[in-house]
Motif scaffolding. Structure first.
Motif, mmCIF file in Angstrom:
data_model
loop_
_atom_site.group_PDB
_atom_site.id
_atom_site.type_symbol
_atom_site.label_atom_id
_atom_site.label_comp_id
_atom_site.label_asym_id
_atom_site.label_seq_id
_atom_site.Cartn_x
_atom_site.Cartn_y
_atom_site.Cartn_z
ATOM 1 N N UNK A 562 34.283 29.437 45.510
ATOM 2 C CA UNK A 562 34.444 30.383 46.615
ATOM 3 C C UNK A 562 35.884 30.868 46.714
ATOM 4 N N UNK A 563 36.840 29.962 46.542
ATOM 5 C CA UNK A 563 38.247 30.320 46.704
ATOM 6 C C UNK A 563 38.708 31.317 45.657
ATOM 7 N N UNK A 564 38.194 31.195 44.434
ATOM 8 C CA UNK A 564 38.661 32.054 43.339
ATOM 9 C C UNK A 564 38.394 33.537 43.599
ATOM 10 N N UNK A 565 37.147 33.963 43.896
ATOM 11 C CA UNK A 565 36.939 35.394 44.145
ATOM 12 C C UNK A 565 37.609 35.877 45.431
ATOM 13 N N UNK A 566 37.759 34.998 46.424
ATOM 14 C CA UNK A 566 38.474 35.404 47.632
ATOM 15 C C UNK A 566 39.926 35.738 47.311
ATOM 16 N N UNK A 567 40.528 34.923 46.449
ATOM 17 C CA UNK A 567 41.914 35.170 46.062
ATOM 18 C C UNK A 567 42.025 36.457 45.249
ATOM 19 N N UNK A 568 41.085 36.673 44.334
ATOM 20 C CA UNK A 568 41.135 37.885 43.509
ATOM 21 C C UNK A 568 40.903 39.142 44.345
ATOM 22 N N UNK A 569 40.026 39.047 45.343
ATOM 23 C CA UNK A 569 39.804 40.194 46.222
ATOM 24 C C UNK A 569 41.065 40.508 47.012
ATOM 25 N N UNK A 570 41.727 39.495 47.483
ATOM 26 C CA UNK A 570 42.967 39.707 48.210
ATOM 27 C C UNK A 570 44.011 40.367 47.315
ATOM 28 N N UNK A 571 44.147 39.896 46.095
ATOM 29 C CA UNK A 571 45.115 40.483 45.160
ATOM 30 C C UNK A 571 44.790 41.940 44.887
ATOM 31 N N UNK A 572 43.497 42.242 44.779
ATOM 32 C CA UNK A 572 43.088 43.629 44.539
ATOM 33 C C UNK A 572 43.473 44.527 45.712
ATOM 34 N N UNK A 573 43.274 44.034 46.927
ATOM 35 C CA UNK A 573 43.638 44.812 48.109
ATOM 36 C C UNK A 573 45.148 45.015 48.190
ATOM 37 N N UNK A 574 45.909 43.977 47.872
ATOM 38 C CA UNK A 574 47.364 44.090 47.915
ATOM 39 C C UNK A 574 47.882 45.045 46.846
ATOM 40 N N UNK A 575 47.215 45.096 45.706
ATOM 41 C CA UNK A 575 47.606 46.048 44.664
ATOM 42 C C UNK A 575 47.427 47.484 45.150
ATOM 43 N N UNK A 576 46.313 47.723 45.860
ATOM 44 C CA UNK A 576 46.122 49.068 46.393
ATOM 45 C C UNK A 576 47.167 49.372 47.461
ATOM 46 N N UNK A 577 47.506 48.374 48.243
ATOM 47 C CA UNK A 577 48.511 48.558 49.288
ATOM 48 C C UNK A 577 49.853 48.946 48.679
ATOM 49 N N UNK A 578 50.196 48.335 47.559
ATOM 50 C CA UNK A 578 51.458 48.657 46.892
ATOM 51 C C UNK A 578 51.380 49.974 46.129
#
Length: 725
Positions: A562-578
């Motif tokens: 569960x933690x792995x895809x949650x972390x990857x989703x967060x990274x994806x959102x932060x990439x769009x933010x940047x």
């Protein structure tokens, strides 16, 4: 067609019930004093009597709630967001009427109050929304409906869509995003200035209280500029009962805030003290409109009315027509409330008792429900409005739990991190920190996480909207995001789901989390001395059986998935933010940041903390923590099961997350030290309980004794020494 306003008092008797007798005022004006049994027999006749607080009256008589004309409902409609003690005397005081004496006077007072309120409605309630709400409530069967409509000069409009007139969200103003507040200034507050501000607050007519002035002077060190990073100006101040420490610290706090254009956060342990401080600030800001923007009361999200939940409840009026009564009074209050807080402030605390919690205080924002800027009411949200007002206020009145939780999560809803804190009821800081910085791997926590991730999974629950609703549209709805959401949804199936309590009690768990909880419950019941106790059951985690270790390993593996895809989703959102920073609207950027913070807290912090706890089973618990298994019980019934981890000294994370980043902090209480007679030992204990010992600099100690000699006046009273921690 509209009718001219007229006063149409219900043709029904008035009832007032005391502890041993009741008063009955007939429609002809005759008053009888009768027994409670006689009152119970008369109540059964429709349409029901006119009274004050139906449920309380029923409890006094010893019968179930009955149909009635409750004048408190009329008061809540005509004077929403106004205070009223829910008794005949309290009602008379709120309406500036003569105070009734005996039961007969109280009965007459209730009838006169009803007439007064209906006249006031006819004179003051001229807005079309007032009439529309009254019509909606009348269609729902409100007993006061005909009288209110007569006063407003309106009729019940049949054929109108269900819920019409209850859509208060259309009336509320939108908050506007403002430029971030500038960094706080660094102008100090001198002791003499603090004394002068206190004198202004008290006024010339107040009695001289030198100890209060001494206190206001002694705490100003917390409002000086700090000299080193992570080294706040820290003050521990004990002020005996009667000193007046509230105004004592308000004086330098308000002075510093106005000079440096930044808020001071005043934190309490109880809601009562929050309200008391808010009331004291009327001295500083006598104009309510000025105070509304300069003073903000902050509480957890679960205390505020959620407009989306309210809208969904209004839609349900088509099925549950009677809900229109409670929702109408909530709409009246929501249109006029200062903050939307249903646990204090201007919310009538007696309203849920009269109309039920489900359609009143039950419409607050529950954990895991908020979808932030994806909500259609986001720009009118009471919670978001309060968050933004707090950034520009002078004084923010919060509570220990909120301050600590926000600090632990990086103060997500603040522009600039607050630099000055006042912790009143400082003797509770240890307990508040123990609660805020602990971890709980339990059935309730796991089920709440599953609900936050997967949303509603049964027809009975519609208000939980799930992670997909939260991230919808934030990452372009690409295939990668869809795959991650599907992976998260699948992994979340390992968490407890509806009915988990019954399954683990019966020994038939479903999934890794329920298997672990079932094994934990079994070992608790096997090892406690009194398994039939009606209270919570607790055991240590030493020597866990193989069955429990195997279940813990399986759950840890499931949580890793569960933690792995949650972390990857967060990274994806932060990439769009940047990557799209220059293209994103402010609302979208804020929404991405909020979701990313939630994903970090739930996916990387909470889930990883659970895995760390599970890994300690069968090994040694880290020395800074203490672990145990528990079965929580209420009246002998299991309510929760799980594993808990607390800090041995919770002031360690408190000092690290709250005190060190601040520039100045005051912790104060009337009982900050033990009062054993050993002054140095007592202050050392206070420093240990408040986290002062974990700071690089020495705390300034201030002690102002009570101006009253309570011990001499009450020889039987003595001060007990509390055990440390």
């Amino acid at each position: 067609m509209s009718q001219p306003p007229r006063i149409l008092l219900p043709e029904t008797p008035v009832l007032v019930a005391a502890l041993s007798a009741a008063a009955w005022l007939t429609t002809d004006g005759e008053i009888e004093e009768i027994s409670l049994k006689t009152a119970a027999r008369r109540i059964g006749k429709p349409p029901g009597p006119l009274l004050c607080h139906g449920p309380a009256t029923a409890r006094r008589i010893g019968i179930e709630p009955f149909p009635c004309f409750d004048i408190l409902e009329l008061f809540a409609f005509v004077r929403p967001a106004e205070f009223c003690v829910p008794t005949p005397r309290g009602l008379a005081e709120a309406l500036d009427m003569a105070q009734p004496d005996d039961l007969a006077d109280q009965a007459m007072s209730i009838r006169n109050a009803a007439t007064s309120l209906l006249r006031e409605a006819a004179e003051r309630l001229t807005d079309r929304h007032d009439l529309a709400t009254a019509q909606a409530m009348a269609r729902g069967g409100w007993r006061w409906g005909p009288a209110i409509l007569a006063a407003l000069g309106g009729d019940v409009e049949e054929g109108t869509r269900p819920g019409a007139g209850l859509d208060v969200w259309r009336q509320l103003p939108e908050w506007q995003e403002r430029a971030p507040p500038p960094p706080p200034g660094e102008l100090p507050v001198k002791p003499a200035e603090s004394r002068a501000r206190l004198a202004t607050l008290l006024g010339e007519a107040s009695e001289s209280r030198p100890s209060q002035s001494d206190y206001a002077s002694s705490v100003t060190h917390a409002f000086n500029p700090r000299d080193e990073v992570d080294t706040p100006n820290f003050v521990l101040a004990e002020a005996g009962t009667g000193v007046g420490k509230t105004l004592g610290y308000i004086a330098p706090s308000s002075l510093w805030a106005s000079r440096n254009e930044a808020p001071v956060w005043i934190s309490t342990y109880t809601r009562n003290l929050q309200q008391q401080i808010d009331g004291e600030l009327d001295r500083l800001f006598p104009d309510p409109d000025v105070k509304r923007n300069r003073v903000v009361v902050r509480k957890g999200r679960e205390n505020y009315l959620c407009l989306l939940n309210f809208e969904e409840a209004v839609r349900g009026v088509a099925v549950r027509g009677g809900d229109a009564i409670a929702l109408g009074l909530m709409a009246r209050w929501a249109a006029r409330t200062r903050s939307g807080d249903t646990s204090g402030g201007d919310f009538p605390a007696w309203l849920p008792d009269i109309l039920g919690r489900r359609a009143t205080s039950g419409l607050t924002d529950r954990r895991g429900e908020c979808i932030y800027s994806a909500c259609s009411h986001y720009s009118k949200c009471f919670i978001e409005r309060n968050i933004r007002k707090a950034r520009y206020a002078d004084l923010v009145i919060a509570n220990h739990a909120l301050v600590m939780i926000q600090a632990a999560r990086g103060m997500p809803d603040q522009g600039n991190r607050p630099t000055r804190f006042v912790f009143d009821e400082g003797h509770h800081v240890f307990d508040a920190a123990d609660s805020a910085f602990s971890a709980h791997l339990t059935g309730l926590e796991g089920a709440e996480l599953r609900r936050w991730l997967r949303g509603a999974e049964s027809r009975r629950s519609t208000r939980s909207r799930g992670l997909k609703s939260r991230v919808e549209g934030l990452s372009g709805n690409d295939e990668a995001t869809e795959r991650l959401l599907a992976e998260i949804n699948s992994a979340a199936a390992s968490l407890p789901t509806e009915g988990w309590r019954n399954r683990i009690t019966e020994g038939q768990p479903s999934g890794p989390a329920e298997s672990f909880l079932c094994a934990a419950r079994n070992i608790v019941y096997a090892r406690v001395q009194h398994p039939d106790s009606p209270f919570n059951l607790e055991i240590s985690t030493v020597e866990p059986p193989e069955e429990l270790l195997a279940a813990a390993f399986e759950l840890s593996e499931a949580l890793a998935k569960l933690a792995s895809p949650l972390k990857r989703l967060r990274e994806q959102l932060m990439q769009r933010l940047d990557g799209d920073a220059d293209k994103l609207e402010t609302a979208t950027r804020n929404r991405i940041e909020a979701i990313a913070r939630s994903l970090k807290y739930r996916g990387e912090d909470m889930v990883e903390a659970w895995r760390f706890m599970l890994s300690s089973l069968g090994a040694e618990t880290p020395p800074e923590f203490v672990d145990w298994f528990s079965v929580d019980r209420i009246d002998g019934r299991d309510t929760d099961v799980g594993m808990h981890r607390h800090w041995t000294d919770p002031t360690v994370p408190f000092a690290e997350a709250v005190l060190r980043p601040s520039h100045g902090a005051l912790i104060t209480s009337a009982t900050l030290t033990d009062g054993s007679g050993d002054n140095e030992m007592d202050w050392g204990t206070a420093e240990a309980r408040t986290g002062a010992i974990h700071l690089p600099n020495i705390a300034v100690r201030a002690s102002v004794p009570s101006p009253f000699n309570y011990a001499a006046q009450n020889p039987g009273i003595r001060r007990e020494r509390r055990p440390q921690g």
